[in-house]
Write a protein that holds these residues in place. Structure first.
Motif, PDB file in Angstrom:
ATOM      1  N   GLN A 159      -9.875   8.366  -9.536  1.00 36.91           N
ATOM      2  CA  GLN A 159      -8.512   7.853  -9.488  1.00 36.91           C
ATOM      3  C   GLN A 159      -8.051   7.641 -10.918  1.00 36.91           C
ATOM      4  OE1 GLN A 159      -6.280   7.721  -7.372  1.00 36.91           O
ATOM      5  NE2 GLN A 159      -5.112   5.857  -7.313  1.00 36.91           N
ATOM      6  N   THR A 160      -6.864   8.064 -11.220  1.00 32.76           N
ATOM      7  CA  THR A 160      -6.307   7.894 -12.553  1.00 32.76           C
ATOM      8  C   THR A 160      -5.001   7.117 -12.443  1.00 32.76           C
ATOM      9  OG1 THR A 160      -7.246  10.007 -13.236  1.00 32.76           O
ATOM     10  CG2 THR A 160      -5.507   9.108 -14.615  1.00 32.76           C
ATOM     11  N   PHE A 161      -4.882   6.082 -13.260  1.00 35.81           N
ATOM     12  CA  PHE A 161      -3.667   5.288 -13.325  1.00 35.81           C
ATOM     13  C   PHE A 161      -3.083   5.411 -14.723  1.00 35.81           C
ATOM     14  CE2 PHE A 161      -6.298   2.967 -10.238  1.00 35.81           C
ATOM     15  CZ  PHE A 161      -5.434   2.916  -9.167  1.00 35.81           C
ATOM     16  N   LYS A 162      -1.788   5.442 -14.790  1.00 39.08           N
ATOM     17  CA  LYS A 162      -1.120   5.409 -16.085  1.00 39.08           C
ATOM     18  C   LYS A 162      -0.477   4.029 -16.192  1.00 39.08           C
ATOM     19  CE  LYS A 162       1.901   8.013 -19.061  1.00 39.08           C
ATOM     20  NZ  LYS A 162       2.625   9.276 -19.236  1.00 39.08           N
ATOM     21  N   PHE A 203       0.827  -1.204   0.000  1.00 38.69           N
ATOM     22  CA  PHE A 203       0.000   0.000   0.000  1.00 38.69           C
ATOM     23  C   PHE A 203       0.864   1.257   0.000  1.00 38.69           C
ATOM     24  CE2 PHE A 203       0.889  -0.962   4.366  1.00 38.69           C
ATOM     25  CZ  PHE A 203       1.043   0.265   4.977  1.00 38.69           C
ATOM     26  N   ASP A 204       0.218   2.380  -0.248  1.00 36.36           N
ATOM     27  CA  ASP A 204       0.849   3.694  -0.285  1.00 36.36           C
ATOM     28  C   ASP A 204       1.884   3.784  -1.406  1.00 36.36           C
ATOM     29  OD1 ASP A 204       0.991   6.320   0.597  1.00 36.36           O
ATOM     30  OD2 ASP A 204       2.601   5.898   2.031  1.00 36.36           O
ATOM     31  N   CYS A 205       1.533   3.202  -2.549  1.00 35.05           N
ATOM     32  CA  CYS A 205       2.438   3.201  -3.709  1.00 35.05           C
ATOM     33  C   CYS A 205       2.020   4.286  -4.698  1.00 35.05           C
ATOM     34  CB  CYS A 205       2.381   1.856  -4.430  1.00 35.05           C
ATOM     35  SG  CYS A 205       2.827   0.472  -3.372  1.00 35.05           S
ATOM     36  N   ASP A 206       2.987   4.859  -5.394  1.00 37.22           N
ATOM     37  CA  ASP A 206       2.657   5.764  -6.488  1.00 37.22           C
ATOM     38  C   ASP A 206       3.233   5.251  -7.808  1.00 37.22           C
ATOM     39  OD1 ASP A 206       5.331   6.289  -6.092  1.00 37.22           O
ATOM     40  OD2 ASP A 206       5.062   8.397  -5.609  1.00 37.22           O
ATOM     41  N   SER A 236       0.568   6.618 -10.504  1.00 38.94           N
ATOM     42  CA  SER A 236      -0.578   7.432 -10.126  1.00 38.94           C
ATOM     43  C   SER A 236      -0.113   8.568  -9.227  1.00 38.94           C
ATOM     44  CB  SER A 236      -1.624   6.586  -9.399  1.00 38.94           C
ATOM     45  OG  SER A 236      -2.700   7.400  -8.968  1.00 38.94           O
ATOM     46  N   LYS A 237      -0.776   9.711  -9.336  1.00 39.01           N
ATOM     47  CA  LYS A 237      -0.473  10.829  -8.443  1.00 39.01           C
ATOM     48  C   LYS A 237      -1.036  10.577  -7.050  1.00 39.01           C
ATOM     49  CE  LYS A 237      -0.198  14.295 -12.065  1.00 39.01           C
ATOM     50  NZ  LYS A 237      -0.781  15.497 -12.644  1.00 39.01           N
ATOM     51  N   VAL A 238      -2.091   9.775  -6.984  1.00 39.19           N
ATOM     52  CA  VAL A 238      -2.721   9.429  -5.704  1.00 39.19           C
ATOM     53  C   VAL A 238      -2.243   8.034  -5.314  1.00 39.19           C
ATOM     54  CG1 VAL A 238      -4.922   9.018  -4.540  1.00 39.19           C
ATOM     55  CG2 VAL A 238      -4.737  10.822  -6.261  1.00 39.19           C
ATOM     56  N   PRO A 239      -1.761   7.824  -4.088  1.00 42.56           N
ATOM     57  CA  PRO A 239      -1.275   6.497  -3.684  1.00 42.56           C
ATOM     58  C   PRO A 239      -2.324   5.398  -3.868  1.00 42.56           C
ATOM     59  CG  PRO A 239      -0.681   8.129  -2.048  1.00 42.56           C
ATOM     60  CD  PRO A 239      -1.627   8.804  -3.006  1.00 42.56           C
TER      61      PRO A 239
END
Length: 102
Positions: free
Chosen positions: A92-95, A10-13, A28-31
Motif C-alpha cells: 500500500q502506498t500513501f502520499k 472507509f473506501d477513501c482515496d 492513495s490509488k488503493v482505497p
C-alpha cells in the motif's frame, strides 16, 4: 471505552484535514480507511468513562489499509469469513502532503 475504529471512514482515496493555518492531504490509488479524533489511542485505552477523557493538543489521524469486519465473539457471533482481514502480504502506498493555507 476501547480504542476501536470509531468514526472510521472507509473506501477513501483522498482525505484532507485542515485548521485555520495548516493542513495535510492523504491520497492513495488503493482505497483506505481513516479516522480523525481529539483523543489518542492511549487515552481511550486507559480511561473507563467518556467524561474522564482528556483531549489531545493535536488531531490524531489513523490511516488503515484495511479493517476487520464487525464481530469478535466476545459478546456475539464471530466475524464471517468474507469480512475477516487475513494477514497476508500486501503493498500500500500513501502520499502525504502537508500544506499551509493562504
Amino acid at each position: 471505552i476501547r480504542p476501536q475504529e470509531n468514526g472510521s471512514h472507509f473506501d477513501c482515496d483522498y482525505v484532507e484535514l485542515t485548521n485555520c493555518t495548516y493542513g495535510m492531504a492523504v491520497a492513495s490509488k488503493v482505497p483506505f480507511s481513516f479516522n480523525a479524533s481529539v483523543y489518542t489511542q492511549e487515552e481511550l485505552e486507559k480511561k473507563a468513562h467518556n467524561f474522564k477523557l482528556v483531549e489531545s493538543d493535536s488531531t490524531v489521524v489513523c490511516i488503515d489499509y484495511a479493517l476487520n469486519g464487525i464481530g469478535s465473539n466476545s459478546c456475539g457471533p464471530k466475524v464471517i469469513d468474507k469480512y475477516k482481514f487475513n494477514p497476508e502480504k500486501f503493498t500500500q502506498t500513501f502520499k502525504l502532503v502537508p500544506f499551509a493555507k493562504n
